[in-house]
Enzyme design. Sequence first.
Site, PDB file in Angstrom:
ATOM      1  N   MET A  11       1.967   6.041  -4.888  1.00 53.15           N
ATOM      2  CA  MET A  11       1.449   6.681  -3.673  1.00 53.15           C
ATOM      3  C   MET A  11       1.900   8.146  -3.615  1.00 53.15           C
ATOM      4  O   MET A  11       2.962   8.498  -4.121  1.00 53.15           O
ATOM      5  CB  MET A  11       1.976   5.959  -2.431  1.00 53.15           C
ATOM      6  CG  MET A  11       1.462   4.549  -2.247  1.00 53.15           C
ATOM      7  SD  MET A  11      -0.262   4.438  -1.784  1.00 53.15           S
ATOM      8  CE  MET A  11      -0.254   5.163  -0.155  1.00 53.15           C
ATOM      9  N   ALA A  13       0.918  10.917  -4.968  1.00 48.49           N
ATOM     10  CA  ALA A  13       1.016  11.746  -6.170  1.00 48.49           C
ATOM     11  C   ALA A  13      -0.076  12.810  -6.223  1.00 48.49           C
ATOM     12  O   ALA A  13       0.017  13.746  -7.009  1.00 48.49           O
ATOM     13  CB  ALA A  13       0.946  10.876  -7.418  1.00 48.49           C
ATOM     14  N   SER A  16      -6.206  11.650  -5.042  1.00 48.63           N
ATOM     15  CA  SER A  16      -7.440  12.047  -4.345  1.00 48.63           C
ATOM     16  C   SER A  16      -7.669  13.549  -4.453  1.00 48.63           C
ATOM     17  O   SER A  16      -8.812  14.003  -4.586  1.00 48.63           O
ATOM     18  CB  SER A  16      -7.398  11.619  -2.878  1.00 48.63           C
ATOM     19  OG  SER A  16      -7.360  10.214  -2.778  1.00 48.63           O
ATOM     20  N   ASP A  83     -12.525   6.676  -6.233  1.00 50.87           N
ATOM     21  CA  ASP A  83     -11.201   6.698  -5.612  1.00 50.87           C
ATOM     22  C   ASP A  83     -10.828   5.281  -5.177  1.00 50.87           C
ATOM     23  O   ASP A  83     -11.697   4.437  -4.967  1.00 50.87           O
ATOM     24  CB  ASP A  83     -11.209   7.636  -4.399  1.00 50.87           C
ATOM     25  CG  ASP A  83      -9.827   8.123  -4.018  1.00 50.87           C
ATOM     26  OD1 ASP A  83      -8.917   8.096  -4.872  1.00 50.87           O
ATOM     27  OD2 ASP A  83      -9.652   8.552  -2.859  1.00 50.87           O
ATOM     28  N   GLU A  84      -9.543   5.024  -5.037  1.00 45.71           N
ATOM     29  CA  GLU A  84      -9.028   3.711  -4.615  1.00 45.71           C
ATOM     30  C   GLU A  84      -9.520   2.604  -5.556  1.00 45.71           C
ATOM     31  O   GLU A  84      -9.870   1.508  -5.135  1.00 45.71           O
ATOM     32  CB  GLU A  84      -9.420   3.414  -3.160  1.00 45.71           C
ATOM     33  CG  GLU A  84      -9.004   4.460  -2.153  1.00 45.71           C
ATOM     34  CD  GLU A  84      -7.493   4.629  -2.012  1.00 45.71           C
ATOM     35  OE1 GLU A  84      -6.731   3.735  -2.454  1.00 45.71           O
ATOM     36  OE2 GLU A  84      -7.064   5.658  -1.469  1.00 45.71           O
ATOM     37  N   SER A  85      -9.504   2.888  -6.848  1.00 46.02           N
ATOM     38  CA  SER A  85     -10.066   1.961  -7.838  1.00 46.02           C
ATOM     39  C   SER A  85      -9.247   0.689  -8.009  1.00 46.02           C
ATOM     40  O   SER A  85      -9.737  -0.273  -8.607  1.00 46.02           O
ATOM     41  CB  SER A  85     -10.233   2.661  -9.185  1.00 46.02           C
ATOM     42  OG  SER A  85      -8.989   3.077  -9.697  1.00 46.02           O
ATOM     43  N   GLN A  86      -8.048   0.642  -7.468  1.00 49.12           N
ATOM     44  CA  GLN A  86      -7.275  -0.605  -7.522  1.00 49.12           C
ATOM     45  C   GLN A  86      -7.994  -1.728  -6.787  1.00 49.12           C
ATOM     46  O   GLN A  86      -7.750  -2.905  -7.047  1.00 49.12           O
ATOM     47  CB  GLN A  86      -5.857  -0.421  -6.969  1.00 49.12           C
ATOM     48  CG  GLN A  86      -5.756  -0.174  -5.483  1.00 49.12           C
ATOM     49  CD  GLN A  86      -5.828   1.300  -5.108  1.00 49.12           C
ATOM     50  OE1 GLN A  86      -6.172   2.152  -5.929  1.00 49.12           O
ATOM     51  NE2 GLN A  86      -5.491   1.611  -3.863  1.00 49.12           N
ATOM     52  N   CYS A 141      10.101  10.618  -6.458  1.00 45.75           N
ATOM     53  CA  CYS A 141      10.952   9.794  -5.594  1.00 45.75           C
ATOM     54  C   CYS A 141      11.815  10.707  -4.716  1.00 45.75           C
ATOM     55  O   CYS A 141      12.023  11.879  -5.034  1.00 45.75           O
ATOM     56  CB  CYS A 141      11.830   8.902  -6.478  1.00 45.75           C
ATOM     57  SG  CYS A 141      12.953   7.811  -5.558  1.00 45.75           S
TER      58      CYS A 141
END
Length: 197
Positions: A11, A13, A16, A83-86, A141
């Site tokens: 998340m 990174a 988009s 986008d959001e291909s998961q 992180c």
Amino acid sequence: MSQLTFIFAAMNAGKSTLLLQAAHNYVERGMAVELYTAALDTRAGLGVIRSRLGIERGASTFNADTVFDHRILERDTACLLIDESQFLRPVQVRQLHRLAHTSQVPIRCYGLRSDFLGHPFAGSAALLTLADEFEEVRAVCGCGKKATMNARLDATGARVSAGEQTLIGGNERYIAMCPRCFYLDSAGEQDAQSTAA
């Protein structure tokens, strides 16, 4: 030769942002580009891809019933960006792989590799199997190391170690973590122990 590419990261990174920049690059050169995003992600509105930098663009949406075949492409499409291909189903990833190789249109899928427990999303697992090329985007992180894991937070900001795989949210709901911080965190330790059992 056209191919299917999976661009993945934890998340926050900038996936988009990179997708929107790629779309801009094609359009700036006078080429048509097709954009898709998951219908279940309505944070910016239905059919809107928005980066944390504030740039946005309209997109078609996909759901579990969407079929990715030649009919989704306009005659002059230069690239298909998702986008959001998961959230793709494995059969849809297979359709996209076939489409990339039979249409000569490059397809670039942007998404998460794993969920807040470190488990793969079905769409991401299929992309890791079928994609012709992979690009990892670096997330950071809180300790400054490379973040590859996603942690879910509750409404008070406490780490969550159980729940449904899919819960749409942004910075208020998820943080990117390096593996060390992910496992040293108390909720992460509980998850690691329960996964090992």
